[in-house]
Design a protein around this motif. Structure first.
Motif, short mmCIF file in Angstrom:
data_model
loop_
_atom_site.label_atom_id
_atom_site.label_comp_id
_atom_site.label_asym_id
_atom_site.label_seq_id
_atom_site.Cartn_x
_atom_site.Cartn_y
_atom_site.Cartn_z
N VAL A 75 55.00 -3.90 -49.73
CA VAL A 75 54.02 -4.85 -49.20
C VAL A 75 53.18 -5.37 -50.35
CG1 VAL A 75 52.10 -5.17 -47.59
CG2 VAL A 75 53.97 -3.62 -47.00
N SER A 76 53.13 -6.69 -50.51
CA SER A 76 52.32 -7.30 -51.56
C SER A 76 51.03 -7.83 -50.97
CB SER A 76 53.08 -8.43 -52.25
OG SER A 76 53.43 -9.43 -51.30
N GLY A 77 50.05 -8.09 -51.83
CA GLY A 77 48.78 -8.63 -51.38
C GLY A 77 47.76 -7.58 -51.01
N LEU A 78 48.10 -6.29 -51.20
CA LEU A 78 47.13 -5.22 -50.94
C LEU A 78 46.12 -5.16 -52.08
CD1 LEU A 78 49.64 -2.47 -49.79
CD2 LEU A 78 48.04 -3.68 -48.32
N GLN A 79 44.96 -4.55 -51.80
CA GLN A 79 43.93 -4.39 -52.83
C GLN A 79 43.49 -2.94 -52.88
OE1 GLN A 79 40.77 -7.26 -51.96
NE2 GLN A 79 41.46 -8.44 -53.68
N GLU A 80 43.16 -2.49 -54.08
CA GLU A 80 42.52 -1.19 -54.24
C GLU A 80 41.54 -1.28 -55.39
OE1 GLU A 80 45.60 1.28 -57.10
OE2 GLU A 80 45.83 1.44 -54.93
N VAL A 81 40.67 -0.27 -55.49
CA VAL A 81 39.63 -0.28 -56.51
C VAL A 81 40.28 -0.11 -57.89
CG1 VAL A 81 37.56 0.87 -57.36
CG2 VAL A 81 37.94 0.64 -54.91
N ALA A 82 39.94 -1.00 -58.81
CA ALA A 82 40.49 -0.92 -60.17
C ALA A 82 39.97 0.33 -60.87
CB ALA A 82 40.13 -2.17 -60.96
N GLN A 83 40.82 0.89 -61.72
CA GLN A 83 40.43 2.11 -62.44
C GLN A 83 39.49 1.82 -63.59
OE1 GLN A 83 41.43 5.14 -61.19
NE2 GLN A 83 42.17 3.79 -59.57
N GLU A 84 39.56 0.60 -64.14
CA GLU A 84 38.71 0.27 -65.28
C GLU A 84 37.27 0.05 -64.81
OE1 GLU A 84 41.41 -1.37 -64.42
OE2 GLU A 84 42.88 -0.74 -65.92
N GLY A 85 36.32 0.65 -65.50
CA GLY A 85 34.91 0.50 -65.14
C GLY A 85 34.25 -0.61 -65.92
N SER A 86 33.07 -1.00 -65.46
CA SER A 86 32.26 -2.01 -66.13
C SER A 86 30.84 -1.46 -66.27
CB SER A 86 32.25 -3.32 -65.34
OG SER A 86 33.54 -3.85 -65.20
N GLY A 87 30.07 -2.13 -67.12
CA GLY A 87 28.70 -1.69 -67.33
C GLY A 87 27.72 -2.84 -67.17
N LEU A 88 26.50 -2.51 -66.83
CA LEU A 88 25.41 -3.48 -66.73
C LEU A 88 24.18 -2.85 -67.35
CD1 LEU A 88 24.45 -5.73 -63.74
CD2 LEU A 88 22.70 -4.32 -64.80
N VAL A 89 23.51 -3.60 -68.23
CA VAL A 89 22.30 -3.11 -68.86
C VAL A 89 21.22 -4.19 -68.77
CG1 VAL A 89 22.98 -3.94 -71.16
CG2 VAL A 89 21.35 -2.05 -70.95
N GLY A 90 19.99 -3.78 -68.62
CA GLY A 90 18.92 -4.76 -68.52
C GLY A 90 17.56 -4.14 -68.70
N PHE A 91 16.56 -5.01 -68.81
CA PHE A 91 15.18 -4.55 -68.85
C PHE A 91 14.30 -5.61 -68.20
CE2 PHE A 91 15.48 -7.12 -72.68
CZ PHE A 91 14.28 -7.80 -72.70
N GLU A 92 13.13 -5.20 -67.75
CA GLU A 92 12.19 -6.13 -67.15
C GLU A 92 10.78 -5.78 -67.55
OE1 GLU A 92 12.11 -6.13 -62.94
OE2 GLU A 92 12.15 -3.96 -62.74
N VAL A 93 9.95 -6.82 -67.57
CA VAL A 93 8.53 -6.68 -67.90
C VAL A 93 7.74 -7.36 -66.80
CG1 VAL A 93 6.71 -7.17 -69.56
CG2 VAL A 93 9.04 -6.72 -70.36
N THR A 94 6.75 -6.65 -66.25
CA THR A 94 5.92 -7.19 -65.19
C THR A 94 4.45 -6.95 -65.51
OG1 THR A 94 7.60 -6.75 -63.52
CG2 THR A 94 5.37 -7.09 -62.72
N GLY A 95 3.65 -7.96 -65.31
CA GLY A 95 2.22 -7.83 -65.53
C GLY A 95 1.43 -8.51 -64.44
N SER A 96 0.25 -7.97 -64.15
CA SER A 96 -0.62 -8.55 -63.13
C SER A 96 -2.08 -8.30 -63.52
CB SER A 96 -0.32 -7.93 -61.76
OG SER A 96 -1.21 -8.42 -60.78
N HIS A 97 -2.89 -9.33 -63.29
CA HIS A 97 -4.33 -9.18 -63.61
C HIS A 97 -5.15 -10.04 -62.66
CE1 HIS A 97 -7.93 -8.47 -65.90
NE2 HIS A 97 -8.14 -9.78 -65.99
#
Length: 622
Positions: free
Chosen positions: A438-460
């Motif tokens: 059967v073609s067209g099936l999907q499964e979770v890929a074995q290769e992983g990915s990464g996400l990196v980030g930073f945030e700055v918040t200020g209030s006065h």
């Protein structure tokens, strides 16, 4: 529900058309023939009407929870918490909107051409060999419908914020003289077009059927009365997706307070165990298998047969959080947890389409497995979840009671994509087991990915200013995120498929760069100026995000980019007393447009201009 009545009508004139996108949207120039796009008389060719019931979808949820909270007050632990959650999601999607002569798939459509050709639900009823006299009664329906259903262009200054002082369409005659310019065109009422043309066609059904017999040599394509109602849909078909997802989760968590190097430390840690069970149901065409002297044949037989399958999986999801008070006005936050994201129920259908055969290379079939030439899937009931490990660290500083500065950084390691696979499945067909890839099936890929980030918040808040100025305040937040996730376009990107042996085979070499993580902008910013005093609350908010990738809505495997945009909003409310509050909200004050790009980030194909919107409200509470 997704239902539509639509039409298309065109001209038999063909001016040369040039367009220029220098202003940000296409501006058209029409040459050679004098063609006024606002003149309804120009549209007298090829009337197509479509009445669609494209989709009926129902998504319901039932859930329950039970929690226990035990106060410890011994040692570093303050409380112990445990509990369970149960959830059931029932999803059923019945698709329609496809052409069949019987109209059984949720569509009524027809097309009349001024050369005498007539098509109903994708099937040619009358060809263009009919004489002009024979075709005239139903060809004249185009002109009659045009005359009856004309309308006025619904907007003034259409897209004026994008085209500036230019008009959308400029007409030039054969001598190069400009004969007109406009930003409107002739419009017709879709409901009127459908009603008028259908009523007229039902008056000439006998003629159409006689011409159909003359064209096709039989009465197999004889029309009955055409209905203008939205067609009904039946869920008893192989394209139905019917998924029930049950989840049972147990958790235990300990909250603690202690010290670290004489500094106060508090937080929690725990574990969640989640079991997910998926039941997927659909329908499959029935078949009859015949055997004669060791040779097999197959033929469709009977109505659609209900089929179902089940799958389940269990995940262990630990988490831990800690807050360290390094001083009275400074905090450090730490967190780590594992999470899951389940597949959309629309992707977990059990629909299978079969391609059958009764010969192989001209020879009779002696192995019943060969009766099924190929099987294609449009859903994967056994598809697993996407998992991720998440880490974050943050610093908060409260220099005074009116101010905060927060800095945070985060990292996510995740399984973020699915891959196409080919797997063997066994089907019971006419009481016999047949195993095919059967073609067209999907499964979770074995290769992983990464996400990196930073945030700055200020209030006065400027509470130290005199009098009414003490109500002023500002907030600002900036976030940067980057990911190495890659989303390949299904047409023009790299395409891989894992075969039944587990080998990854590349089936397409890409010519466009992959997209990134859907919905992720590298840079986002929001800034607010507010005023709060007494019962009055006023604010102006500016939001910015740069361009980001988002799969196309018509096909979730194609690349689409959304352009960068900055939006200005304003809100105001006043508390009259303890019972009543009035408010006003203005969205998109700068009339920022939404730009969409296809396959690459500079191939513009759609611009949406919404304009400012203003909302007024009154709230009463008693």
């Amino acid at each position: 529900t997704e239902q539509a009545i639509e039409f298309r009508i065109q001209s038999d004139k063909s001016p040369t058309i040039q367009f220029d996108t220098a202003s940000g949207i296409p501006l058209y120039t029409l040459y050679d023939e004098e063609f006024d796009v606002n003149d309804h008389d120009n549209y007298v060719d090829r009337l197509r009407v479509r009445i669609d019931n494209d989709l009926e979808r129902e998504n319901s949820f039932t859930s329950g929870r039970l929690d226990f909270d035990y106060k410890v007050d011994k040692g570093m632990f303050t409380t112990l918490q445990t509990g369970l959650r149960f959830g059931r999601q029932d999803y059923i999607s019945t698709p329609g909107g496809s052409d069949t002569f019987s109209g059984a798939n949720g569509r009524t459509s027809f097309e009349i051409e001024n050369d005498g050709e007539f098509t109903f639900n994708g099937t040619e009823i009358v060809d263009d060999d009919s004489s002009d006299a024979e075709a005239a009664p139903f060809v004249n329906i185009i002109a009659a419908t045009n005359e009856a259903c004309r309308g006025q262009f619904p907007e003034t200054d259409f897209l004026s914020n994008l085209r500036g002082n230019n008009e959308l369409v400029t007409q030039v005659d054969s001598n190069g003289n400009v004969t007109g310019a406009t930003s409107s065109w002739g419009v017709f009422d879709a409901q009127c077009v459908a009603d008028t043309s259908i009523a007229a066609l039902n008056q000439v059904t006998a003629l159409l059927n006689q011409l159909s017999i003359d064209t096709n040599g039989s009465n197999s394509r004889v029309l009955g009365a055409i209905s203008g109602d939205i067609p009904t849909l039946s869920s008893d078909n192989s394209r139905t997706t019917n998924v029930q997802e049950d989840t049972l989760a147990l958790y235990a968590m300990a909250n603690y307070e202690t010290t670290f190097d004489s500094l106060p430390l508090r937080g929690n840690f725990g574990m969640r165990v989640v079991n997910t069970e998926v039941t997927s149901r659909s329908f499959r065409q029935g078949y009859e298998i015949s055997e004669d002297g060791g040779e097999f044949t197959i033929a469709e037989a009977g109505d659609a047969i209900p089929v179902s399958t089940k799958s389940d999986y269990t995940n262990f999801l630990p988490s831990a959080n800690a807050i360290l008070e390094i001083s009275d006005d400074k905090l450090l936050r730490f967190g780590v947890f594992k999470a899951i994201s389940r597949a959309d129920p629309a992707d977990m259908g059990f629909s299978r389409s079969f391609s059958t055969q009764n010969e192989v290379d001209g020879e009779p079939i002696t192995n019943r497995n060969d009766l099924i030439q190929s099987v294609n899937a449009s859903g994967s009931p056994a598809i697993g979840p996407l998992t991720s490990w998440n880490y974050d660290i943050g610093f908060e500083w409260y220099p005074n009671r009116d101010s905060i500065l927060a800095i945070g950084s985060y990292y996510k390691k995740f399984d973020g994509q699915f891959e196409n696979v080919t797997e063997n499945e066994t089907f019971v067909i006419d009481g016999q087991d047949i195993t095919r890839a059967v073609s067209g099936l999907q499964e979770v890929a074995q290769e992983g990915s990464g996400l990196v980030g930073f945030e700055v918040t200020g209030s006065h808040r400027f509470s130290y200013l005199p009098g009414y100025l003490s109500g002023l305040g500002v907030k600002a937040s900036y976030n940067y995120a980057s990911s190495d996730f890659e989303f390949e376009d299904s047409l023009y990107g790299d395409v891989f498929e894992r075969d039944v042996n587990g080998s990854l085979v590349q089936t397409n070499t890409g010519i466009v760069a992959p997209g990134g993580l859907p919905g992720l902008s590298e840079n986002t910013f929001s800034g607010t100026v507010y005023y709060q005093i007494g019962g009055l609350d006023v604010s102006a908010i500016y939001k910015y995000r740069d361009n980001y990738f988002q799969p196309a809505t018509s096909n979730g495997t194609r690349l689409r980019y959304i352009g960068e945009v900055g939006v200005l909003e304003a809100r105001a409310s006043y508390k009259i007393n303890d019972n009543f509050r009035v408010s006003v909200e203005a969205i998109n004050l700068l009339d920022a447009e939404k730009e969409q790009f296809q396959w690459v980030e500079d191939n513009q194909y759609e611009v949406n201009s919404y304009g400012p919107r203003v909302f007024f409200g009154v709230r009463g509470r008693f």
